[in-house]
Design a protein around this motif. Sequence first.
Motif, PDB file in Angstrom:
ATOM      1  N   SER A 176     -25.199  -2.095  24.872  1.00  0.00           N
ATOM      2  CA  SER A 176     -26.594  -2.429  24.559  1.00  0.00           C
ATOM      3  C   SER A 176     -26.836  -3.916  24.818  1.00  0.00           C
ATOM      4  O   SER A 176     -25.883  -4.680  25.032  1.00  0.00           O
ATOM      5  CB  SER A 176     -26.935  -2.088  23.104  1.00  0.00           C
ATOM      6  N   GLY A 190     -30.282  -1.085  21.853  1.00  0.00           N
ATOM      7  CA  GLY A 190     -29.448  -0.058  21.225  1.00  0.00           C
ATOM      8  C   GLY A 190     -28.453  -0.692  20.286  1.00  0.00           C
ATOM      9  O   GLY A 190     -28.519  -1.902  20.013  1.00  0.00           O
ATOM     10  N   ALA A 193     -23.040   2.419  19.198  1.00  0.00           N
ATOM     11  CA  ALA A 193     -22.551   3.794  19.361  1.00  0.00           C
ATOM     12  C   ALA A 193     -22.144   4.015  20.818  1.00  0.00           C
ATOM     13  O   ALA A 193     -22.760   3.470  21.731  1.00  0.00           O
ATOM     14  CB  ALA A 193     -23.638   4.773  18.964  1.00  0.00           C
ATOM     15  N   ARG A 194     -21.125   4.848  21.022  1.00  0.00           N
ATOM     16  CA  ARG A 194     -20.627   5.106  22.379  1.00  0.00           C
ATOM     17  C   ARG A 194     -21.605   5.920  23.210  1.00  0.00           C
ATOM     18  O   ARG A 194     -21.564   5.917  24.431  1.00  0.00           O
ATOM     19  CB  ARG A 194     -19.289   5.849  22.311  1.00  0.00           C
ATOM     20  N   LYS A 195     -22.457   6.693  22.547  1.00  0.00           N
ATOM     21  CA  LYS A 195     -23.469   7.425  23.304  1.00  0.00           C
ATOM     22  C   LYS A 195     -24.742   7.535  22.468  1.00  0.00           C
ATOM     23  O   LYS A 195     -24.701   7.346  21.251  1.00  0.00           O
ATOM     24  CB  LYS A 195     -22.952   8.793  23.729  1.00  0.00           C
ATOM     25  N   SER A 196     -25.848   7.813  23.151  1.00  0.00           N
ATOM     26  CA  SER A 196     -27.119   7.909  22.447  1.00  0.00           C
ATOM     27  C   SER A 196     -28.089   8.724  23.299  1.00  0.00           C
ATOM     28  O   SER A 196     -28.116   8.591  24.531  1.00  0.00           O
ATOM     29  CB  SER A 196     -27.689   6.502  22.231  1.00  0.00           C
ATOM     30  N   SER A 197     -28.874   9.564  22.635  1.00  0.00           N
ATOM     31  CA  SER A 197     -29.921  10.314  23.343  1.00  0.00           C
ATOM     32  C   SER A 197     -31.299   9.826  22.899  1.00  0.00           C
ATOM     33  O   SER A 197     -32.278  10.559  22.976  1.00  0.00           O
ATOM     34  CB  SER A 197     -29.803  11.812  23.026  1.00  0.00           C
ATOM     35  N   ALA A 198     -31.346   8.590  22.395  1.00  0.00           N
ATOM     36  CA  ALA A 198     -32.576   8.099  21.775  1.00  0.00           C
ATOM     37  C   ALA A 198     -33.522   7.461  22.804  1.00  0.00           C
ATOM     38  O   ALA A 198     -33.482   6.269  23.045  1.00  0.00           O
ATOM     39  CB  ALA A 198     -32.229   7.100  20.674  1.00  0.00           C
ATOM     40  N   ASP A 201     -33.596   4.978  28.487  1.00  0.00           N
ATOM     41  CA  ASP A 201     -32.380   4.166  28.453  1.00  0.00           C
ATOM     42  C   ASP A 201     -32.704   2.749  28.959  1.00  0.00           C
ATOM     43  O   ASP A 201     -32.557   2.437  30.135  1.00  0.00           O
ATOM     44  CB  ASP A 201     -31.311   4.834  29.333  1.00  0.00           C
TER      45      ASP A 201
END
Length: 470
Positions: A176, A190, A193-198, A201
């Motif tokens: 991020s 961001g 966290a290693r991944k995010s669907s928020a 991008d």
Amino acid sequence: MALADLAPVERNEEGIAAVLGILRQRFGERFQTGQAIREQHGHTTTYIPNQLPDGVAFVETTEEVSEIVRVCAEHTVPVIAFGVGSSLEGHVNAPGGGISIDMSRMNRVLAVNAEDLDCTVEAGVTREELNTYLRDTGLFFPIDPGANASLGGMASTRASGTNAVRYGTMRENVLSLTAVMPDGRIVKTGGRARKSSAGYDLTRLLVGSEGTLGIITALTLRLQGIPQAISGGVCPFPSLKTACEAVIQTIQLGIPVARIELVNTLGMQSINSYSKLDYPESPCLFIEFHGTDAGVQEQAEMFGEIADEFGGGPFRWTNVAEERAKLWKARHDAYWAGMALRPGCQNLTTDVCVPISRLAECIEETEIDIAETDLIAPIVGHVGDGNFHVMILVDPDDAEEIARAEGFVSRLNERALSMEGTCTGEHGIGQGKVKYLELEHGAGIDTMKAIKRAIDPLNIMNPGKLFALD
Ligand SMILES: Cc1cc2nc3c(=O)[nH]c(=O)nc-3n(C[C@H](O)[C@H](O)[C@H](O)COP(=O)(O)OP(=O)(O)OC[C@H]3O[C@@H](n4cnc5c(N)ncnc54)[C@H](O)[C@@H]3O)c2cc1C
């Protein structure tokens, strides 16, 4: 490339004068307008003419960046972020003048979270500074463009380097960002966290945007554990084709190389002479493996067998740290070694990237083209990714030679695109590759322009780069 070939950006004299007055008063000694400092903050790494900013601000906080951007937005004056200026395509030039924001004083490592394998740094920290800071933690940051670039600059060009075949590029390693947007707003894209669907991008939108959408002031980065064992060596081949075929087979068999770098015969001659070494003067692969003692031994032996199959070798490898350091220093100095082949020359460095299965064909055709065009141009490459660089050494006063070199660069880009590759694997577009970006993306450029207009309606963020806005 003449000034007339670069995307034009109109100067706003009145706005620039107003901004110079405000920033002088606000930043005192930390705002400089001397000729030498402005030249150093314009483009210096290639033959593209230097276009100076009108002033250079040495910022220390995100809030200061925001303050400068707000002032520039109010007066419609360009803002160009400056890391260490090692980009190669005119990225930090100021075609319409304006303010260069030098990030070098934002050089603090803000946090290292060893248990999560990540860290947060200010954008002016360089990759070597970060790795020196991490030395006692057992962790390292793997992305290594040859230059000691700033992490903000590396994110902005979506840089990679010799380790990308194993660890990915800046695209994969930035979790991020904190960025100042063109209206001065501060945005955090961001968390850790290693991944995010928020949502959209925004991290990936800013990575590779070359300072045209916002100025990155801090980054959260993935780190890696230093491997238990590292081995590496140099392996000669009878031809470029056989060296590339060995690379293709190594990658296709899934041997987890950490680095696999090609240097052609002229490149090897330049390295030997510059670094006082005695490597074979034929196409060579520089290779490194990371893992356990048994793992790196097995990988080195498997690679040795592949090399043998293609007529290469002997592959001499070592796990002695000093010998490996010497080998990689020589490889990283290839740019300067190339320059030393022709004192007084300028280096027109260009990079393309193709799918790995087309690598041998693309490099072979390129070497023939160099010979037919009568250019002095060593080839080096991060070939495990299908990425290679040609360093064309040109006489800056010889217009005919420069035209020949530019013709070659056009053909090289067309060749890579015809093989479903890209006009740049890692250096980016800047000013030098504007026409090839257009060739590569066609109508996609309109979408890029729409994004730029939506985020930066005044076109103040590094204007004249990536594309001309009409
Ligand atoms: C000898 C040599 C070898 C190289 N080898 C490689 C290589 O192997 N791989 C590779 O990828 N590159 C390589 N490069 C190119 C260069 O090192 C990279 O492009 C690097 O990422 C540039 O970082 P920088 O700090 O110098 O950025 P700069 O040159 O200062 O800036 C580059 C671009 O990013 C923007 N920018 C800078 N900082 C920020 C920020 N904080 N926020 C927003 N925008 C910003 C600038 O406006 C500009 O558009 C090499 C260059 C040299 C001279």
